[in-house]
Design a protein around this motif. Structure first.
Motif, mmCIF file in Angstrom:
data_model
loop_
_atom_site.group_PDB
_atom_site.id
_atom_site.type_symbol
_atom_site.label_atom_id
_atom_site.label_comp_id
_atom_site.label_asym_id
_atom_site.label_seq_id
_atom_site.Cartn_x
_atom_site.Cartn_y
_atom_site.Cartn_z
ATOM 1 N N PRO A 123 -3.279 10.925 13.956
ATOM 2 C CA PRO A 123 -3.468 9.758 13.089
ATOM 3 C C PRO A 123 -4.858 9.166 13.294
ATOM 4 O O PRO A 123 -5.253 8.864 14.426
ATOM 5 C CB PRO A 123 -2.376 8.788 13.552
ATOM 6 N N ALA A 124 -5.589 8.977 12.213
ATOM 7 C CA ALA A 124 -6.967 8.494 12.309
ATOM 8 C C ALA A 124 -6.996 6.968 12.305
ATOM 9 O O ALA A 124 -7.470 6.324 11.365
ATOM 10 C CB ALA A 124 -7.801 9.052 11.159
ATOM 11 N N MET A 125 -6.471 6.388 13.362
ATOM 12 C CA MET A 125 -6.503 4.939 13.534
ATOM 13 C C MET A 125 -6.425 4.607 15.016
ATOM 14 O O MET A 125 -6.092 5.467 15.834
ATOM 15 C CB MET A 125 -5.356 4.259 12.773
ATOM 16 N N THR A 126 -6.777 3.396 15.352
ATOM 17 C CA THR A 126 -6.608 2.940 16.726
ATOM 18 C C THR A 126 -5.238 2.287 16.856
ATOM 19 O O THR A 126 -4.673 1.799 15.878
ATOM 20 C CB THR A 126 -7.700 1.939 17.109
ATOM 21 N N ASP A 133 1.506 -1.661 14.720
ATOM 22 C CA ASP A 133 0.978 -0.348 14.361
ATOM 23 C C ASP A 133 1.892 0.413 13.413
ATOM 24 O O ASP A 133 1.417 1.235 12.630
ATOM 25 C CB ASP A 133 0.764 0.504 15.618
ATOM 26 N N ARG A 136 0.920 -0.423 10.086
ATOM 27 C CA ARG A 136 -0.426 0.063 9.792
ATOM 28 C C ARG A 136 -0.462 1.565 9.528
ATOM 29 O O ARG A 136 -1.456 2.076 8.997
ATOM 30 C CB ARG A 136 -1.366 -0.289 10.953
ATOM 31 N N CYS A 140 -2.164 5.660 6.336
ATOM 32 C CA CYS A 140 -3.120 6.157 7.332
ATOM 33 C C CYS A 140 -3.299 7.663 7.185
ATOM 34 O O CYS A 140 -2.319 8.402 7.106
ATOM 35 C CB CYS A 140 -2.621 5.838 8.741
ATOM 36 N N GLY A 163 2.260 8.058 6.588
ATOM 37 C CA GLY A 163 0.871 8.479 6.532
ATOM 38 C C GLY A 163 0.555 9.414 5.385
ATOM 39 O O GLY A 163 1.428 9.796 4.599
ATOM 40 N N ALA A 184 -16.438 5.456 14.817
ATOM 41 C CA ALA A 184 -15.673 4.318 15.332
ATOM 42 C C ALA A 184 -16.231 3.795 16.653
ATOM 43 O O ALA A 184 -16.480 2.597 16.808
ATOM 44 C CB ALA A 184 -14.212 4.715 15.494
#
Length: 317
Positions: A123-126, A133, A136, A140, A163, A184
């Protein structure tokens, strides 16, 4: 797109990622039947994100599950996969997923050699490791790497978590991950450098002050690419660039002189108006040079103006 069916899911490593993905899959009907959590913090996170799921050993997680998520630090992944293979833990037909961005499925070869089905889903998120999350995850992008026959399964799992699956070839994973880390992580470095310089200039709340400008710059970069660039470099304003280089170097030297005068009095040093800014000056010069050269390459800055900018970025003033 095919459905994965309801699976018994296990999470190895309940860090910030594992608990969130497990919670997302649980919310759509999969059964999380076991989680490994070594530290007290991981156990607390497991209790919060996966209430009622037993915390068991890594070997028990693998033994119990049809789908195993390996959400451990990148450096631990090769040894973990090989160690479980040595123990004979992997099962034929078992789905094994890791979430490491830099690797595809080759790193799971010890598991696949024993009949497990390897998938790489990043997953390309923090992550914060909290329920925030899970929401979120909606929309994603997830990098998916798998054999063609397994790609529909990986894609379906990503969609179930909310996602958007994007296929990334095995050999492209290192470059893919380097791109994300560069964007990032180094964005954070540049932004915090700017805030430190603002603080040194007397701005009391640099984050609030800079937010509108930085948000607009990010939006333009994402929407317009390099055409969204503004500022003195793209205008060919060499005198302004030279002034920036000079004042950043002076600020760094001033901090050095103050530090030398104070000796080891760290508490007094922290009260200085000017923090150490050597790294800011160095980063500014490098990025301004890169920006000028890229603008020249794409025809947005002519040769003369480019040379003027590069001259202005010469030896520290």
């Amino acid at each position: 797109m095919m459905k994965t069916g309801r699976l018994g899911v296990g999470i190895v490593g309940c860090g910030k990622v594992g608990g969130v993905l497990g919670s997302a899959l649980r919310s759509v009907g999969h059964s999380v039947v076991g989680v490994s959590a070594g530290s007290a913090q991981s156990k607390e996170r497991a209790a919060a994100m996966l209430p009622g799921v037993p915390v068991v050993s890594v070997e028990e997680v693998v033994e119990r599950c049809e789908l195993v998520f390996l959400t451990v630090p990148d450096r631990e992944l090769p040894g973990l996969v090989q160690g479980l293979a040595t123990l004979g833990a992997w099962q034929p037909g078992q789905l094994v997923i890791h979430t490491c961005g830099a690797h595809g499925v080759d790193i799971l070869e010890p598991a696949s050699a024993r009949g497990a089905l390897p998938l790489a889903i990043h997953p390309a998120m923090t992550f914060t490791g909290t329920s925030i999350d899970v929401a979120r995850l909606a929309g994603c992008p997830f990098a998916v790497t798998a054999a063609p026959v397994l790609q529909p399964i990986a894609q379906a799992l990503v969609v179930e978590m909310g996602g958007e699956p994007v296929l990334v070839e095995e050999q492209a994973r290192p470059l893919y991950h380097a791109a994300l880390a560069h964007g990032a992580n180094h964005l954070l470095t540049v932004v915090t450098q700017a805030m430190r310089a603002l603080k040194a200039s007397g701005v009391e709340d640099p984050s609030t002050f800079a937010q509108p400008l930085l948000q607009a710059a990010l939006d333009r970069a994402l929407q317009e690419g390099e055409d969204g660039l503004s500022g003195p470099v793209i205008r060919g304003d060499a005198s302004t660039v030279a002034a920036h280089v000079k004042v950043l170097a002076q600020a760094a030297r001033a901090a050095d002189m103050d530090e030398a005068a104070l000796g080891n009095d760290g508490e007094a040093l922290n009260k200085l108006a000017n923090p150490r800014l050597h790294d800011v000056a160095q980063t500014y010069r490098f990025l301004a040079e890169t920006t000028a050269q890229r603008a020249n390459e794409r025809g947005a800055l002519n040769d003369l103006l480019t040379r003027n900018i590069l001259d202005a970025l010469g030896p520290e003033k």
